[in-house]
Design a protein around this motif. Structure first.
Motif, PDB file in Angstrom:
ATOM      1  N   GLU A  64       1.457  -1.086  -0.261  1.00 12.20           N
ATOM      2  CA  GLU A  64       0.303  -0.315   0.390  1.00 12.20           C
ATOM      3  C   GLU A  64       0.988   1.100   0.261  1.00 12.20           C
ATOM      4  OE1 GLU A  64      -2.430   2.405  -0.345  1.00 12.20           O
ATOM      5  OE2 GLU A  64      -3.421   0.952  -0.270  1.00 12.20           O
ATOM      6  N   SER A  65       0.984   2.053  -1.153  1.00 11.71           N
ATOM      7  CA  SER A  65       1.008   3.077  -1.074  1.00 11.71           C
ATOM      8  C   SER A  65       1.551   4.449  -0.473  1.00 11.71           C
ATOM      9  CB  SER A  65       2.056   3.440  -2.793  1.00 11.71           C
ATOM     10  OG  SER A  65       0.457   3.712  -3.353  1.00 11.71           O
ATOM     11  N   ASN A  66       0.078   4.189  -0.357  1.00 12.01           N
ATOM     12  CA  ASN A  66      -0.998   5.475   0.150  1.00 12.01           C
ATOM     13  C   ASN A  66      -0.640   5.763   1.474  1.00 12.01           C
ATOM     14  OD1 ASN A  66      -1.838   7.321  -2.020  1.00 12.01           O
ATOM     15  ND2 ASN A  66      -3.001   5.581  -2.670  1.00 12.01           N
ATOM     16  N   ALA A  67      -1.118   6.233   1.755  1.00 12.96           N
ATOM     17  CA  ALA A  67      -1.213   6.514   4.034  1.00 12.96           C
ATOM     18  C   ALA A  67      -2.253   7.175   4.054  1.00 12.96           C
ATOM     19  CB  ALA A  67      -0.671   8.566   3.952  1.00 12.96           C
ATOM     20  N   PHE A  68      -3.936   6.698   4.133  1.00 15.76           N
ATOM     21  CA  PHE A  68      -4.749   5.927   3.618  1.00 15.76           C
ATOM     22  C   PHE A  68      -5.133   4.412   2.706  1.00 15.76           C
ATOM     23  CE2 PHE A  68      -9.252   5.489   3.625  1.00 15.76           C
ATOM     24  CZ  PHE A  68     -10.090   5.342   5.109  1.00 15.76           C
ATOM     25  N   PRO A  69      -5.268   3.398   2.954  1.00  7.53           N
ATOM     26  CA  PRO A  69      -5.586   2.550   2.187  1.00  7.53           C
ATOM     27  C   PRO A  69      -6.393   2.190   1.361  1.00  7.53           C
ATOM     28  CG  PRO A  69      -4.256   1.958   4.455  1.00  7.53           C
ATOM     29  CD  PRO A  69      -4.667   2.874   4.468  1.00  7.53           C
ATOM     30  N   ILE A 102       4.163   4.570   3.610  1.00  2.00           N
ATOM     31  CA  ILE A 102       4.013   5.231   4.748  1.00  2.00           C
ATOM     32  C   ILE A 102       3.669   5.338   5.590  1.00  2.00           C
ATOM     33  CG2 ILE A 102       3.408   7.933   5.153  1.00  2.00           C
ATOM     34  CD1 ILE A 102       2.880   8.294   2.063  1.00  2.00           C
ATOM     35  N   ALA A 103       4.430   5.045   6.862  1.00  6.22           N
ATOM     36  CA  ALA A 103       4.471   4.044   8.127  1.00  6.22           C
ATOM     37  C   ALA A 103       2.248   4.702   9.152  1.00  6.22           C
ATOM     38  CB  ALA A 103       4.436   4.834   9.085  1.00  6.22           C
ATOM     39  N   ALA A 104       2.520   5.303   8.459  1.00  7.65           N
ATOM     40  CA  ALA A 104       0.799   6.432   8.758  1.00  7.65           C
ATOM     41  C   ALA A 104       0.126   4.994   8.251  1.00  7.65           C
ATOM     42  CB  ALA A 104       0.586   8.095   8.526  1.00  7.65           C
ATOM     43  N   ALA A 105      -0.196   4.872   7.197  1.00  6.48           N
ATOM     44  CA  ALA A 105      -0.922   3.938   6.487  1.00  6.48           C
ATOM     45  C   ALA A 105      -1.348   2.389   7.456  1.00  6.48           C
ATOM     46  CB  ALA A 105      -0.333   2.936   5.517  1.00  6.48           C
ATOM     47  N   ASN A 106      -0.571   1.826   8.095  1.00  2.00           N
ATOM     48  CA  ASN A 106      -0.992   1.356   9.487  1.00  2.00           C
ATOM     49  C   ASN A 106      -1.602   0.937  10.235  1.00  2.00           C
ATOM     50  OD1 ASN A 106       1.522  -0.850   8.585  1.00  2.00           O
ATOM     51  ND2 ASN A 106       2.430   0.458   9.253  1.00  2.00           N
ATOM     52  N   SER A 107      -2.100   2.353  10.871  1.00  2.00           N
ATOM     53  CA  SER A 107      -3.129   2.632  11.799  1.00  2.00           C
ATOM     54  C   SER A 107      -4.565   2.573  10.448  1.00  2.00           C
ATOM     55  CB  SER A 107      -2.943   4.075  11.948  1.00  2.00           C
ATOM     56  OG  SER A 107      -3.725   5.352  10.906  1.00  2.00           O
ATOM     57  N   HIS A 108      -4.423   2.464   9.676  1.00  2.00           N
ATOM     58  CA  HIS A 108      -5.735   1.529   9.062  1.00  2.00           C
ATOM     59  C   HIS A 108      -5.732   0.364   8.960  1.00  2.00           C
ATOM     60  CE1 HIS A 108      -6.729   6.178   8.683  1.00  2.00           C
ATOM     61  NE2 HIS A 108      -5.214   6.272   8.284  1.00  2.00           N
ATOM     62  N   PRO A 117      -4.261  18.606  -2.601  1.00  2.00           N
ATOM     63  CA  PRO A 117      -4.746  16.751  -3.151  1.00  2.00           C
ATOM     64  C   PRO A 117      -5.810  17.217  -4.301  1.00  2.00           C
ATOM     65  CG  PRO A 117      -4.543  17.532  -0.708  1.00  2.00           C
ATOM     66  CD  PRO A 117      -4.117  19.095  -2.042  1.00  2.00           C
ATOM     67  N   PHE A 118      -5.811  16.158  -4.639  1.00  2.00           N
ATOM     68  CA  PHE A 118      -6.814  16.033  -5.461  1.00  2.00           C
ATOM     69  C   PHE A 118      -8.493  15.388  -5.165  1.00  2.00           C
ATOM     70  CE2 PHE A 118      -9.064  12.662  -9.185  1.00  2.00           C
ATOM     71  CZ  PHE A 118      -9.485  14.127  -9.655  1.00  2.00           C
ATOM     72  N   GLY A 119      -9.492  16.619  -5.052  1.00  2.00           N
ATOM     73  CA  GLY A 119     -10.205  16.084  -4.229  1.00  2.00           C
ATOM     74  C   GLY A 119     -10.987  15.481  -4.988  1.00  2.00           C
ATOM     75  N   SER A 120     -11.156  14.527  -5.489  1.00  2.00           N
ATOM     76  CA  SER A 120     -11.926  13.779  -6.215  1.00  2.00           C
ATOM     77  C   SER A 120     -11.111  12.095  -5.769  1.00  2.00           C
ATOM     78  CB  SER A 120     -12.316  13.830  -7.902  1.00  2.00           C
ATOM     79  OG  SER A 120     -13.433  14.548  -7.308  1.00  2.00           O
ATOM     80  N   ALA A 121     -10.060  12.189  -5.671  1.00  2.00           N
ATOM     81  CA  ALA A 121      -9.527  10.854  -5.141  1.00  2.00           C
ATOM     82  C   ALA A 121     -10.300  10.414  -4.371  1.00  2.00           C
ATOM     83  CB  ALA A 121      -7.996  11.302  -4.855  1.00  2.00           C
ATOM     84  N   THR A 122     -10.090   8.734  -4.358  1.00  2.00           N
ATOM     85  CA  THR A 122     -11.095   7.711  -3.907  1.00  2.00           C
ATOM     86  C   THR A 122     -10.772   7.602  -2.030  1.00  2.00           C
ATOM     87  OG1 THR A 122     -11.125   6.229  -5.751  1.00  2.00           O
ATOM     88  CG2 THR A 122     -11.547   5.074  -3.542  1.00  2.00           C
ATOM     89  N   HIS A 123     -11.861   8.054  -1.681  1.00  2.00           N
ATOM     90  CA  HIS A 123     -11.856   8.174  -0.105  1.00  2.00           C
ATOM     91  C   HIS A 123     -10.557   8.738   0.888  1.00  2.00           C
ATOM     92  CE1 HIS A 123     -13.693   4.592   0.570  1.00  2.00           C
ATOM     93  NE2 HIS A 123     -12.875   3.896  -0.575  1.00  2.00           N
ATOM     94  N   GLY A 124     -10.918   9.802  -0.312  1.00  2.00           N
ATOM     95  CA  GLY A 124      -9.622  11.182  -0.047  1.00  2.00           C
ATOM     96  C   GLY A 124      -8.597  10.714   0.198  1.00  2.00           C
ATOM     97  N   HIS A 125      -7.741  10.092  -0.840  1.00  2.00           N
ATOM     98  CA  HIS A 125      -6.379   9.251  -0.079  1.00  2.00           C
ATOM     99  C   HIS A 125      -5.632  10.358  -0.377  1.00  2.00           C
ATOM    100  CE1 HIS A 125      -5.862   7.806  -3.859  1.00  2.00           C
ATOM    101  NE2 HIS A 125      -5.250   9.031  -4.013  1.00  2.00           N
ATOM    102  N   GLN A 126      -5.419  11.341  -1.493  1.00  2.00           N
ATOM    103  CA  GLN A 126      -4.186  12.440  -1.656  1.00  2.00           C
ATOM    104  C   GLN A 126      -4.352  13.068  -0.386  1.00  2.00           C
ATOM    105  OE1 GLN A 126      -3.595  14.142  -4.997  1.00  2.00           O
ATOM    106  NE2 GLN A 126      -3.838  12.418  -6.770  1.00  2.00           N
ATOM    107  N   THR A 127      -5.652  13.372   0.333  1.00  2.00           N
ATOM    108  CA  THR A 127      -5.685  14.593   1.393  1.00  2.00           C
ATOM    109  C   THR A 127      -4.567  13.786   2.820  1.00  2.00           C
ATOM    110  OG1 THR A 127      -7.574  15.063   0.660  1.00  2.00           O
ATOM    111  CG2 THR A 127      -7.355  16.071   3.316  1.00  2.00           C
ATOM    112  N   VAL A 128      -4.734  12.901   2.752  1.00  2.00           N
ATOM    113  CA  VAL A 128      -4.329  12.539   4.077  1.00  2.00           C
ATOM    114  C   VAL A 128      -3.047  12.220   3.508  1.00  2.00           C
ATOM    115  CG1 VAL A 128      -4.065   9.873   5.311  1.00  2.00           C
ATOM    116  CG2 VAL A 128      -6.411  10.768   4.252  1.00  2.00           C
TER     117      VAL A 128
END
Length: 364
Positions: free
Chosen positions: A129-134, A152-158, A285-296
């Motif tokens: 998983e390459s995003n911070a929000f999987p 990114i380590a932050a992904a592990n919290s999800h 961040p791209f506002g339409s990215a699935t589940h807001g993963h770019q925002t995270v």
């Protein structure tokens, strides 16, 4: 490099976006370098970029039925659900025929039937998983994958089962970009919104030019192939000396080496490249990215001091001009941001991924 023997195929499920496929190619090249006689097979779907990109990289590709689910209409979701069992059975037959020894699912909807089929056959699996929000696919697959890796380590919290932090592989050229010179006096901005460009970034830049034209900035603005003419027309005759608008940048690591600051989207591949190059950024961040993963993703870099994140609906020419003046006028801050970005870089990401795949293989 030590070369290791194996038999059967390593199968890489990667499709849809370029980020997933480039990650797969990096892993495939690492496997080939260490086990040159090994068979490597990509599995994708007919909907993504894999038919071109995998072929260009010199690896074989087979297709199974799969399509996206998240963010789609109710009708499209029904189609996706109907394709899942078909894709699963196709993948199962394919893995058995090719005597798969291990399967890597690198994100995207095609990973679901392939990794699930591997599980049903007792074939070890790795997901990344390459995003911070999987994404939904990896949150599901994480529950039964043999090994999990995160960029990114932050992904592990999800994730139910935290993964090893490997980073996301990028080309070696990005790691050759020199650090920002603390004593430098240049004020160079690189703008890019991915290969297709970003209408939001393009609009903000063409609004900001009236305010920044006399500031002596140097700008390279990659507008995207499809939006180049429109963006160039928006600038009109207001394009200052030292500003350049281009449709595409095939060797973007060279422009990163040139830049003091980057304005971009917040996709995982972009962030991995910014980290490897050690460049400070403004992330929109791209506002339409699935589940807001770019925002995270952007929030992680912002919190670390590597970037300044700004939402699409807050971006305007006025806001952008003020922020650019603030950052480009503070060299010490830019250097610190660049070093913070570099802290996310993992030059050995492809090696670590291959290590995990071989480790998973050894559990069979």
């Amino acid at each position: 490099m030590r070369r290791e023997k194996t038999r059967g195929a390593y199968v890489i499920a990667a499709g849809g976006t370029g980020g997933h496929i480039f990650l797969g190619v990096a892993l495939a090249r690492e496997i080939r370098g260490r086990r040159p006689e090994a068979e490597i097979l990509f599995v994708g779907s007919r909907h993504g970029l894999e038919a071109k990109l995998v072929s260009d990289a010199g690896f074989p590709l087979e297709l199974v039925r799969a399509s996206g689910f998240a963010g789609k209409s109710a009708a499209a979701k029904l189609v996706s659900l109907a394709e899942l069992p078909v894709g699963f059975l196709q993948a199962r037959r394919l893995l058995a025929r090719r005597r798969a020894v291990a399967v890597a699912g690198l994100g995207g909807y095609v990973s679901v039937p392939v990794v699930a089929a591997a599980r049903s056959l007792g074939v070890p699996t790795l997901i990344h998983e390459s995003n911070a929000f999987p994404g939904v696919a990896n949150r599901v697959l994480n529950r039964f994958a043999t090994r999990t890796a995160v960029g990114i380590a932050a992904a592990n919290s999800h994730l139910v089962r935290p993964g090893a932090v490997t980073g996301t592989p990028v080309r070696p050229e990005f790691f050759s970009v020199p650090r920002l010179d603390p004593s430098g006096s240049t004020r160079r901005l690189l703008v890019f919104g991915g290969s297709q460009g970003s209408r939001v970034l393009n609009k903000a830049m063409t609004e900001a030019v009236s305010l920044l034209g006399g500031d002596g900035l140097q700008v390279i603005h990659q507008a995207g192939e499809s939006q180049f003419e429109e963006t160039r027309a928006r600038y009109g005759d207001r394009l200052p000396e030292g500003w350049r608008v281009v449709p595409f940048l095939p060797r973007i690591h060279e422009q990163l080496a040139w830049a003091d600051l980057v304005l971009s989207r917040a996709g995982s591949q972009t962030l991995a490249e910014l980290a490897a190059a050690g460049r400070p950024s403004i992330l929109v961040p791209f506002g339409s990215a699935t589940h807001g993963h770019q925002t995270v993703n952007a929030e992680v870099f912002d919190k670390a001091g590597a970037s300044v994140a700004i939402a699409e609906d807050s971006l305007s020419g006025d806001v952008l001009a003020l922020l650019l003046r603030e950052l480009l006028g503070d060299r010490r801050r830019l250097v610190a941001m660049g070093e913070s970005a570099r802290s996310f870089a993992r030059p050995d990401a492809a090696k670590l991924l291959a290590d995990l795949l071989f480790e998973a293989e050894g559990t069979r």
